[in-house]
Write a protein that holds these residues in place. Structure first.
Motif, PDB file in Angstrom:
ATOM      1  N   GLY A 192      63.066   5.239  15.592  1.00  0.00           N
ATOM      2  CA  GLY A 192      63.058   4.988  14.148  1.00  0.00           C
ATOM      3  C   GLY A 192      64.226   4.137  13.715  1.00  0.00           C
ATOM      4  N   THR A 193      65.418   4.453  14.244  1.00  0.00           N
ATOM      5  CA  THR A 193      66.590   3.684  13.844  1.00  0.00           C
ATOM      6  C   THR A 193      66.513   2.277  14.420  1.00  0.00           C
ATOM      7  OG1 THR A 193      67.803   5.749  13.920  1.00  0.00           O
ATOM      8  CG2 THR A 193      69.095   3.755  13.674  1.00  0.00           C
ATOM      9  N   PRO A 207      80.303  -3.428  10.541  1.00  0.00           N
ATOM     10  CA  PRO A 207      80.549  -2.179   9.799  1.00  0.00           C
ATOM     11  C   PRO A 207      79.368  -1.775   8.916  1.00  0.00           C
ATOM     12  CG  PRO A 207      82.412  -3.662   9.585  1.00  0.00           C
ATOM     13  CD  PRO A 207      81.339  -4.428  10.268  1.00  0.00           C
ATOM     14  N   SER A 208      78.780  -2.756   8.232  1.00  0.00           N
ATOM     15  CA  SER A 208      77.663  -2.387   7.368  1.00  0.00           C
ATOM     16  C   SER A 208      76.435  -2.013   8.184  1.00  0.00           C
ATOM     17  CB  SER A 208      77.342  -3.514   6.400  1.00  0.00           C
ATOM     18  OG  SER A 208      77.820  -4.734   6.877  1.00  0.00           O
ATOM     19  N   LEU A 209      76.249  -2.690   9.317  1.00  0.00           N
ATOM     20  CA  LEU A 209      75.159  -2.305  10.202  1.00  0.00           C
ATOM     21  C   LEU A 209      75.329  -0.857  10.652  1.00  0.00           C
ATOM     22  CD1 LEU A 209      74.464  -5.142  12.785  1.00  0.00           C
ATOM     23  CD2 LEU A 209      72.838  -3.977  11.325  1.00  0.00           C
ATOM     24  N   ALA A 210      76.574  -0.520  11.019  1.00  0.00           N
ATOM     25  CA  ALA A 210      76.848   0.839  11.476  1.00  0.00           C
ATOM     26  C   ALA A 210      76.549   1.838  10.363  1.00  0.00           C
ATOM     27  CB  ALA A 210      78.302   0.966  11.916  1.00  0.00           C
ATOM     28  N   THR A 211      76.955   1.502   9.136  1.00  0.00           N
ATOM     29  CA  THR A 211      76.699   2.406   8.012  1.00  0.00           C
ATOM     30  C   THR A 211      75.214   2.658   7.841  1.00  0.00           C
ATOM     31  OG1 THR A 211      78.489   1.228   6.941  1.00  0.00           O
ATOM     32  CG2 THR A 211      77.286   2.813   5.603  1.00  0.00           C
ATOM     33  N   TYR A 236      82.502   5.138   6.393  1.00  0.00           N
ATOM     34  CA  TYR A 236      81.900   3.975   5.755  1.00  0.00           C
ATOM     35  C   TYR A 236      81.265   4.308   4.422  1.00  0.00           C
ATOM     36  CZ  TYR A 236      82.253   2.121  10.432  1.00  0.00           C
ATOM     37  OH  TYR A 236      82.709   1.707  11.639  1.00  0.00           O
ATOM     38  N   PHE A 237      81.188   5.622   4.182  1.00  0.00           N
ATOM     39  CA  PHE A 237      80.392   6.114   3.072  1.00  0.00           C
ATOM     40  C   PHE A 237      80.779   5.511   1.732  1.00  0.00           C
ATOM     41  CE2 PHE A 237      79.924   9.597  -0.074  1.00  0.00           C
ATOM     42  CZ  PHE A 237      78.561   9.569  -0.141  1.00  0.00           C
TER      43      PHE A 237
END
Lengths: 292, 303
Positions: free
Chosen positions: A84-85, A195-199, A280-281
């Motif tokens: 899914g991810t 970083p945004s991909l990881a979030t 990252y939240f």
């Protein structure tokens, strides 16, 4: 200074205590269920355990981990999270990249954007979606848990906003060096927005681990259930209409400590990724919710 | 040269279209096809007859929805529960972030921040399982209330009005940390010079809060409040489904749970879809209006 005033000091003390109580309240339920899972059966079944185990033992975890149904459902959950991810993020990135190209003369960009944004505003709802999944022949397949939610307009919009922050000059340099769009996306955009991909990946993973309803309606074979669905059906609502109960199963579910251990195990992955989510939240949230 | 540039631009553009293919295919199948599937709300849908051969019944399903006492009650419940969730879901984090903003012990502040949004990431399956255990009539919460205050056991989950209370309170409990973080970000962005100026003018902390802090964060509260209009019919399927039982259907049943039961358990597909569509249409209008308003008054936009 205002904080030297006596009245403020009194307020501060009360405030401190209040915030402490409120934040402790947020983890008490987890502590409680953990305590129950480590208790002896008799006090747990009589609902006598508060925040500390009574008659400490790990029997419940031994039983839970030796239950093949439970272990299999963890496997299904992991499979679904990975698929899914992976698919969800691939689709998000591939869609967000072209839609972020405001400066290029990319014909149809506005139309494409509205095509996706509209899905945020309106949806067919439960029953038509159910029928479509059924007609696609996805019932009882892991793909029923992965594909219907793969397109998330919200994630796309977030990713698109991140991509827009990549300086255009870097992209132009890559173009002059002969990179095509696929290459630019792969070698420039993805590394720069790690970083945004990881979030987004973390959020997607959590969402997949937590979802239970799709498993309940699309998978009629109980052995194919992911953990959340198993927990929801067997442990929380105790609906046994969809499984063949074996005598040893009955023993497991009527036992408060084993129930508690199963619930707690369901929460562990969230606790594990929580520090990363948190990192990252704030950034991701603020960007996503209130963008000037 | 110009022509050359144009063709190379064209050459590069097709890649952008290609990238969109997977998303478009998936969206057409799983998001747009179901929208067309909404036609079954005008049918007496029979799965074995399909979309094309099921008998058409016009607006019967909608008429039935407005005639049946249970579906009207469900709509009222939805508005009530979702409305209170929105109101408290806005004010609790707002107050909480103001209080949190006062803290000067940085470590403690971090700790509070860390703890309060943990529940947000837990699923209602997990939390439901825990709450059912804790809030039962003989559960730990009632035992405590009994031994401390001598109260009779409170029927948190088995009596309609208490159930509503439990649903709203537990939802606020789960989500307030999330909102707090948002507001806190806005609070830390307030220009410190404003506080210094207020201090010079002799304002105490209370006056600073009233005249500097609150005006500074009001816009974001208004924006969030406006946007949450769109969820006035989202009373929280996951939560209610995991907490409710037949004893509290009268006060606790909402559109989503009701649609699920009548459609998938009692196989009245047309009727269930009609209720779902009623919800989707109202939400659609409200979301569009809310985003227009937020854009007009606060210049808010999502992209």
């Amino acid at each position: 200074m205002y904080y030297k005033a006596r009245s403020y000091k009194i307020f501060y003390a009360f405030n401190f205590a209040f915030l402490l109580i409120m934040s402790v309240t947020c983890i008490l339920p987890l502590v409680h269920i953990f305590a129950v899972s480590l208790s002896a059966q008799a006090p747990a079944n009589a609902n006598l355990v508060g925040l500390w185990p009574k008659g400490f033992n790990i029997e419940a975890y031994k039983q839970t981990f030796s239950n093949p149904n439970f272990m299999r459902s963890i496997g299904v959950s992991i499979e679904r999270v990975v698929l899914g991810t992976g698919i969800g993020m691939a689709v998000t990135v591939l869609t967000a990249y072209p839609l972020s190209k405001m400066h290029l003369r990319f014909r149809g960009r506005a139309l494409y954007t509205w095509f996706f944004v509209f899905t945020m505003l309106f949806n067919g709802g439960l029953i038509p979606t159910y029928i479509v999944v059924q007609k696609m022949g996805l019932m009882n397949s892991i793909w029923a848990l992965v594909l219907p939610g793969a397109v998330s307009a919200w994630n796309m919009v977030l990713m698109m906003n991140f991509f827009r922050n990549v300086p255009r000059e870097i992209e132009e340099a890559a173009t002059i060096d002969g990179a095509n769009h696929f290459r630019t996306l792969l070698s420039i955009y993805l590394p720069l927005s790690l970083p945004s991909l990881a979030t987004l990946s973390l959020f997607t993973m959590v969402a997949h681990w937590n979802s239970w309803f799709d498993g309940m309606i699309y998978l009629t074979d109980a052995p194919k259930w992911p953990l959340s669905t198993l927990l929801q059906t067997i442990v929380v609502t105790q609906d046994f209409s969809k499984i063949n109960l074996q005598p040893e199963d009955v023993k497991l579910i009527s036992n408060a400590t084993v129930k508690a251990s199963q619930i707690f195990i369901g929460a562990i992955p969230i606790l594990l990724v929580y520090p990363f989510l948190q990192k990252y939240f704030v950034k991701g949230m603020v960007l996503g919710s209130v963008k000037g | 040269m110009n022509l050359n540039k144009k063709t190379s631009n064209m050459m590069r553009m097709w890649q952008l279209h290609v990238m969109l293919i997977p998303g478009i295919v998936l969206a057409v199948i799983f998001l747009y096809l179901p929208m067309f599937g909404l036609v079954i709300s005008f049918q007496d849908f029979k799965p074995w007859l399909g979309f094309f051969d099921s008998p058409w019944v016009g607006l019967d399903n909608f008429r039935r929805m407005l005639d049946r006492e249970d579906s009207l009650q469900v709509i009222r419940n939805t508005f009530f529960i979702a409305g209170l969730k929105i109101i408290f879901g806005l004010f609790v984090p707002f107050i909480f972030s103001l209080l949190l903003n006062e803290l000067r012990h940085i470590f403690f502040k971090r700790m509070v921040q860390t703890l309060v949004y943990l529940p947000h990431f837990m699923s209602w399956v997990i939390l439901g399982g825990i709450l059912i255990n804790m809030l039962g009539t003989s559960g730990p919460v009632n035992q405590l209330l009994g031994s401390w205050f001598g109260l009779d056991p409170i029927p948190f989950l088995v009596q309609g009005d208490w159930f509503r209370f439990t649903v709203i309170a537990s939802d606020i409990w789960k989500e307030f940390g999330f909102g707090t973080i948002l507001f806190l970000a806005a609070l830390t962005a307030v220009n410190p010079a404003l506080y210094e100026a207020a201090e010079m003018d002799g304002a105490g902390r209370w006056q600073q809060t009233m005249h500097v802090t609150i005006p500074a964060v009001t816009p974001i509260v208004v924006v969030l409040g406006t946007l949450s209009l769109g969820s006035i019919l989202n009373a929280g399927f996951d939560q209610i489904f995991n907490l409710y039982n037949a004893l509290v259907y009268d006060k606790g049943d909402i559109i989503d749970t009701f649609a699920y039961r009548v459609a998938l358990l009692q196989t009245q597909f047309g009727f269930g879809t009609a209720i779902g569509m009623f919800k989707a249409l109202i939400s659609f209008v409200l979301i569009v209006v809310a985003y227009r308003m937020a854009y007009k008054f606060a210049n808010y936009r999502i992209f």
